[in-house]
Design a protein around this motif. Structure first.
Motif, PDB file in Angstrom:
ATOM      1  N   VAL A  85       0.843  -1.191   0.000  1.00  0.00           N
ATOM      2  CA  VAL A  85       0.000   0.000   0.000  1.00  0.00           C
ATOM      3  C   VAL A  85       0.876   1.238   0.000  1.00  0.00           C
ATOM      4  CG1 VAL A  85      -1.633   1.345   1.373  1.00  0.00           C
ATOM      5  CG2 VAL A  85      -1.942  -1.122   1.146  1.00  0.00           C
ATOM      6  N   ILE A  86       0.518   2.195  -0.846  1.00  0.00           N
ATOM      7  CA  ILE A  86       1.143   3.524  -0.856  1.00  0.00           C
ATOM      8  C   ILE A  86       0.025   4.530  -0.632  1.00  0.00           C
ATOM      9  CG2 ILE A  86       2.504   5.187  -2.173  1.00  0.00           C
ATOM     10  CD1 ILE A  86       3.566   2.855  -3.846  1.00  0.00           C
ATOM     11  N   ALA A  87       0.113   5.338   0.419  1.00  0.00           N
ATOM     12  CA  ALA A  87      -0.988   6.244   0.749  1.00  0.00           C
ATOM     13  C   ALA A  87      -0.453   7.562   1.276  1.00  0.00           C
ATOM     14  CB  ALA A  87      -1.908   5.605   1.790  1.00  0.00           C
ATOM     15  N   SER A  88      -1.248   8.616   1.067  1.00  0.00           N
ATOM     16  CA  SER A  88      -0.902   9.926   1.624  1.00  0.00           C
ATOM     17  C   SER A  88      -1.101   9.900   3.132  1.00  0.00           C
ATOM     18  CB  SER A  88      -1.762  11.016   0.982  1.00  0.00           C
ATOM     19  OG  SER A  88      -3.135  10.719   1.154  1.00  0.00           O
ATOM     20  N   ASP A  89      -0.208  10.563   3.842  1.00  0.00           N
ATOM     21  CA  ASP A  89      -0.253  10.571   5.305  1.00  0.00           C
ATOM     22  C   ASP A  89      -1.161  11.697   5.789  1.00  0.00           C
ATOM     23  OD1 ASP A  89       0.179   9.941   7.900  1.00  0.00           O
ATOM     24  OD2 ASP A  89       2.255  10.631   7.989  1.00  0.00           O
ATOM     25  N   ASP A  90      -2.443  11.547   5.494  1.00  0.00           N
ATOM     26  CA  ASP A  90      -3.460  12.481   5.965  1.00  0.00           C
ATOM     27  C   ASP A  90      -4.707  11.670   6.295  1.00  0.00           C
ATOM     28  OD1 ASP A  90      -4.432  11.813   3.474  1.00  0.00           O
ATOM     29  OD2 ASP A  90      -4.177  13.801   2.596  1.00  0.00           O
ATOM     30  N   ALA A  91      -5.768  12.343   6.729  1.00  0.00           N
ATOM     31  CA  ALA A  91      -6.967  11.622   7.173  1.00  0.00           C
ATOM     32  C   ALA A  91      -7.531  10.748   6.066  1.00  0.00           C
ATOM     33  CB  ALA A  91      -8.019  12.623   7.659  1.00  0.00           C
ATOM     34  N   LEU A  92      -7.643  11.292   4.834  1.00  0.00           N
ATOM     35  CA  LEU A  92      -8.218  10.540   3.729  1.00  0.00           C
ATOM     36  C   LEU A  92      -7.361   9.343   3.362  1.00  0.00           C
ATOM     37  CD1 LEU A  92     -10.361  10.251   1.503  1.00  0.00           C
ATOM     38  CD2 LEU A  92      -8.973  11.785   0.088  1.00  0.00           C
ATOM     39  N   GLY A  93      -6.057   9.567   3.198  1.00  0.00           N
ATOM     40  CA  GLY A  93      -5.162   8.490   2.812  1.00  0.00           C
ATOM     41  C   GLY A  93      -5.116   7.379   3.840  1.00  0.00           C
ATOM     42  N   ASN A  94      -5.067   7.744   5.117  1.00  0.00           N
ATOM     43  CA  ASN A  94      -5.014   6.736   6.168  1.00  0.00           C
ATOM     44  C   ASN A  94      -6.305   5.930   6.249  1.00  0.00           C
ATOM     45  OD1 ASN A  94      -2.432   6.741   7.849  1.00  0.00           O
ATOM     46  ND2 ASN A  94      -2.837   8.926   7.668  1.00  0.00           N
ATOM     47  N   ARG A  95      -7.449   6.604   6.064  1.00  0.00           N
ATOM     48  CA  ARG A  95      -8.725   5.887   6.088  1.00  0.00           C
ATOM     49  C   ARG A  95      -8.793   4.866   4.959  1.00  0.00           C
ATOM     50  NH1 ARG A  95     -12.025  10.984   5.679  1.00  0.00           N
ATOM     51  NH2 ARG A  95     -13.448   9.630   4.529  1.00  0.00           N
ATOM     52  N   MET A  96      -8.384   5.272   3.757  1.00  0.00           N
ATOM     53  CA  MET A  96      -8.424   4.342   2.627  1.00  0.00           C
ATOM     54  C   MET A  96      -7.444   3.190   2.823  1.00  0.00           C
ATOM     55  SD  MET A  96      -9.116   6.481  -0.886  1.00  0.00           S
ATOM     56  CE  MET A  96      -7.788   7.667  -0.783  1.00  0.00           C
ATOM     57  N   ALA A  97      -6.241   3.502   3.315  1.00  0.00           N
ATOM     58  CA  ALA A  97      -5.236   2.456   3.524  1.00  0.00           C
ATOM     59  C   ALA A  97      -5.713   1.444   4.561  1.00  0.00           C
ATOM     60  CB  ALA A  97      -3.912   3.084   3.970  1.00  0.00           C
ATOM     61  N   GLU A  98      -6.326   1.928   5.636  1.00  0.00           N
ATOM     62  CA  GLU A  98      -6.809   1.030   6.690  1.00  0.00           C
ATOM     63  C   GLU A  98      -7.970   0.171   6.193  1.00  0.00           C
ATOM     64  OE1 GLU A  98      -7.706   3.607   9.936  1.00  0.00           O
ATOM     65  OE2 GLU A  98      -5.602   4.187  10.230  1.00  0.00           O
ATOM     66  N   ALA A  99      -8.882   0.782   5.420  1.00  0.00           N
ATOM     67  CA  ALA A  99     -10.016   0.016   4.887  1.00  0.00           C
ATOM     68  C   ALA A  99      -9.533  -1.061   3.926  1.00  0.00           C
ATOM     69  CB  ALA A  99     -11.004   0.953   4.195  1.00  0.00           C
ATOM     70  N   PHE A 100      -8.575  -0.708   3.063  1.00  0.00           N
ATOM     71  CA  PHE A 100      -8.026  -1.698   2.126  1.00  0.00           C
ATOM     72  C   PHE A 100      -7.371  -2.840   2.890  1.00  0.00           C
ATOM     73  CE2 PHE A 100      -4.691  -3.639  -0.335  1.00  0.00           C
ATOM     74  CZ  PHE A 100      -5.276  -3.847  -1.575  1.00  0.00           C
ATOM     75  N   ALA A 101      -6.518  -2.500   3.857  1.00  0.00           N
ATOM     76  CA  ALA A 101      -5.772  -3.528   4.591  1.00  0.00           C
ATOM     77  C   ALA A 101      -6.716  -4.454   5.352  1.00  0.00           C
ATOM     78  CB  ALA A 101      -4.787  -2.860   5.550  1.00  0.00           C
ATOM     79  N   ALA A 102      -7.761  -3.880   5.959  1.00  0.00           N
ATOM     80  CA  ALA A 102      -8.698  -4.706   6.730  1.00  0.00           C
ATOM     81  C   ALA A 102      -9.408  -5.720   5.828  1.00  0.00           C
ATOM     82  CB  ALA A 102      -9.710  -3.819   7.444  1.00  0.00           C
ATOM     83  N   ARG A 103      -9.879  -5.242   4.671  1.00  0.00           N
ATOM     84  CA  ARG A 103     -10.576  -6.151   3.759  1.00  0.00           C
ATOM     85  C   ARG A 103      -9.609  -7.162   3.157  1.00  0.00           C
ATOM     86  NH1 ARG A 103     -14.148  -9.531   2.966  1.00  0.00           N
ATOM     87  NH2 ARG A 103     -15.181  -9.628   0.930  1.00  0.00           N
ATOM     88  N   TRP A 104      -8.393  -6.718   2.848  1.00  0.00           N
ATOM     89  CA  TRP A 104      -7.385  -7.602   2.268  1.00  0.00           C
ATOM     90  C   TRP A 104      -7.072  -8.754   3.228  1.00  0.00           C
ATOM     91  CZ3 TRP A 104      -6.043  -8.570  -2.368  1.00  0.00           C
ATOM     92  CH2 TRP A 104      -4.823  -9.180  -2.686  1.00  0.00           C
ATOM     93  N   ASN A 105      -6.955  -8.435   4.514  1.00  0.00           N
ATOM     94  CA  ASN A 105      -6.701  -9.474   5.513  1.00  0.00           C
ATOM     95  C   ASN A 105      -7.886 -10.426   5.627  1.00  0.00           C
ATOM     96  OD1 ASN A 105      -4.125  -8.574   6.188  1.00  0.00           O
ATOM     97  ND2 ASN A 105      -4.900  -7.126   7.704  1.00  0.00           N
ATOM     98  N   GLU A 106      -9.113  -9.880   5.568  1.00  0.00           N
ATOM     99  CA  GLU A 106     -10.306 -10.723   5.630  1.00  0.00           C
ATOM    100  C   GLU A 106     -10.334 -11.727   4.485  1.00  0.00           C
ATOM    101  OE1 GLU A 106     -13.415  -7.509   7.665  1.00  0.00           O
ATOM    102  OE2 GLU A 106     -13.653  -8.132   5.587  1.00  0.00           O
ATOM    103  N   LEU A 107      -9.904 -11.282   3.306  1.00  0.00           N
ATOM    104  CA  LEU A 107      -9.922 -12.147   2.132  1.00  0.00           C
ATOM    105  C   LEU A 107      -8.845 -13.221   2.189  1.00  0.00           C
ATOM    106  CD1 LEU A 107     -10.472  -9.369  -0.566  1.00  0.00           C
ATOM    107  CD2 LEU A 107     -12.113 -11.159   0.023  1.00  0.00           C
TER     108      LEU A 107
END
Length: 580
Positions: free
Chosen positions: A354-376
């Motif tokens: 994951v490559i994400a901007s270190d701000d509220a939007l980037g962190n939210r997207m990175a966390e959502a991606f990682a959580a779903r990726w782990n679930e899969l």
């Protein structure tokens, strides 16, 4: 055998292996099939495939040949649906082998679904139905047909249903086209159903589907006569509120019979505490339905009320609601990140970074991606954050790609050999693809720097935030190859939706980027008002909106099925239209 059917696959393999070693063909191959099936079910599909490929096929019965064929197709399906279809040619087993035939057509339908070919998906499910044994299986199969055809637009169905001959599939297509015209009213719908029955006598459709069509048409005539809009028309979200308002107004004026409906528009204010009094004001002035608010805090206030006398379509997501009179609809970046994880997994990737901007939007997207990726079941092989205003990502990319490790290997080799070596740095090889959370300007900088850092071959998945919303080949050429999900409204293709979009852009030229997506949200919000109870009552129902194909999950939350595109020559091209 009992261990296999109880899901104890390691134990099943342990027991089958000595039996296989002692057996002679074709019993030996039968045990090999059981072992391969157990390997596949226990996530060791590559081993299973190797066993199937090395199997001696001489003298195998048609049943065993088809079982091998089905297992091979199932194994390759997730990574390569085209290859799965080439494997899943017509089975050699006699038609009396109903279960094998049912599995055969189910797998072919799954492959076409992965390829986003809903008509072919439906065709395979239609072919599957005669081989199903129980009434429950047939009903579930018909639901799958309905869901596949439901993803097609009204125009696509109209075009498809003109093609002869009038067979079972064309009967389903006709019904699906009728479902896109529910606003005709129950009398006209009943007439069309009667005509359909005469045109398709003996069609296997369950009566409940026809009854549901009629009931949904009846529900859509129960439109509220007064709708209240609670939108932020002052404060920091005023622009967003105005864009949604103008989308609602555009849909309102383009809808037949709008003269009999009154829209009352209210400023939702700027604080959560204000929203309850604004909602009560709208209700006191006759609102039978409320669209809004947009602010998450205000949505939370309404969602925690024990009762709401008038239904609400909130334009943001919050936690579970305390009552069933509130629906939640949002253009959520986190939702899109989840969709990106599901797409990457479906494309066969298992290790991503994951490559994400270190701000509220980037962190939210990175966390959502990682959580779903782990679930899969995927492995997150790395993550790096960059400052939003940053232009040079060399340090982050070198660390993520472990280029320094490559240089260290070169230095050790030079010391051993005692001479200078010609050297091209090599990135780590355990990353199969990247998820990038970025705005357009950041994406345009990241993509070339990834190429420079020897990662230009990695597939890149992104969300709609990476696209400015309007075609700009000169600016977006550096994004070539990036795949992203977005709403149908955004893609510049032919069709009535785009004609409406262009007309609105001409009349509302000040809306660009994310704001024009909010205009589309307003259009969908208005059209959803009479559809919500239908979506709630019929879980298989979908609404083909401008923001995506919408479905309602339990708890009143609307989820969007998005379109996928890839940048080519600086322009986003729908993935299904690309040939390279």
């Amino acid at each position: 055998m009992q261990a296999f059917y109880e899901g104890q696959y390691d134990e099943a393999i342990r027991r089958f292996t000595p039996l296989r070693d002692k057996a002679v063909p074709p019993k030996r191959q039968e045990y090999e099939l059981y072992i391969a099936e157990a390997l596949h079910k226990s996530e060791r599909s590559q081993q299973a495939l190797q066993m199937l490929e090395s199997m001696n096929l001489a003298g195998l019965s048609p049943q065993l040949l088809v079982r091998r064929q089905l297992l091979r197709g199932d194994i390759v399906l997730r990574k390569d649906p085209e290859l799965a279809l080439s494997i899943l040619q017509r089975p050699a087993a006699p038609a009396s082998e109903r279960t094998l035939y049912a599995d055969f057509y189910r797998l072919r339908a799954a492959a076409y679904s992965r390829l986003e070919k809903p008509l072919d998906t439906a065709r395979e499910f239609v072919a599957r139905e005669p081989f199903l044994a129980s009434e429950a299986e047939r009903e579930a199969n018909q639901l799958a047909i309905w869901q596949a055809l439901g993803t097609l637009s009204r125009e696509a169905l109209e075009q498809t249903r003109r093609q002869p001959p009038p067979d079972t599939l064309s009967g389903w297509i006709e019904l699906a086209a009728m479902a896109k015209n529910l606003a005709l009213g129950p009398e006209m719908m009943q007439q069309r159903i009667d005509l359909w029955r005469r045109a398709y006598p003996g069609h296997p459709v369950k009566q409940k589907f026809l009854a549901d069509l009629l009931e949904r048409s009846r529900e859509l005539t129960r439109r509220p006569s007064v709708i209240g809009l609670l939108l932020p028309l002052s404060g920091q979200f005023a622009q967003a509120g105005a864009a949604i308002r103008d989308g609602v107004l555009a849909a309102y004026y383009q809808s037949p019979g709008h003269e009999s409906i009154r829209l009352n528009i209210y400023d939702a204010g700027t604080s959560p505490e204000q929203i309850l009094s604004r909602y009560q004001l709208a209700v006191s002035e006759g609102a039978q339905f409320v669209i809004g608010p947009l602010d998450k805090g205000q949505v939370q206030v309404l969602a925690t009320q024990d009762q709401l006398p008038v239904p609400v379509l909130a334009l943001n997501y919050t936690g579970p609601a305390m009552n069933d009179n509130i629906f939640q609809f949002a253009l959520s970046p986190e939702e899109e990140a989840i969709v990106a994880a599901e797409r990457a997994w479906a494309d066969g990737h298992t290790r991503m970074a994951v490559i994400a901007s270190d701000d509220a939007l980037g962190n939210r997207m990175a966390e959502a991606f990682a959580a779903r990726w782990n679930e899969l079941g995927g492995i997150l092989a790395g993550k790096t954050l960059y400052e939003p205003q940053q232009m040079d990502y060399t340090t982050q990319l070198e660390d993520l790609l472990k280029l320094a490790d490559s240089d260290a290997r070169r230095q050790r080799l030079q010391q051993v050999l005692g001479k200078k070596l010609e050297f091209t740095p090599r990135r780590r090889q355990d990353i199969q693809a990247l998820f990038v959370a970025a705005l357009p300007i950041q994406g345009r900088l990241l993509r070339p720097q990834l190429k420079f850092n020897f990662a230009g071959d990695l597939p890149i998945y992104a969300t709609s935030t990476i696209y400015g919303g309007r075609p700009d080949a000169n600016q977006d050429r550096d994004l070539d190859g990036v795949m992203f999900c977005d709403m149908p409204w955004t893609f510049d293709s032919d069709g009535p939706q785009q004609a409406q979009r262009h007309a609105l852009q001409a009349n509302l030229p000040h809306y660009g980027g994310q704001l024009q997506r909010l205009v589309a949200m307003g259009i969908d919000a208005y059209h959803l008002v009479p559809m919500l109870r239908t979506l709630q009552s019929y879980p298989y129902e979908r609404y083909p909106g401008e923001t995506g194909t919408l479905r309602l999950e339990s708890g009143g939350r609307l989820l969007r099925q998005l379109k996928w595109a890839r940048f080519k020559d600086g322009l986003p091209q729908p993935l299904e239209n690309l040939t390279d």
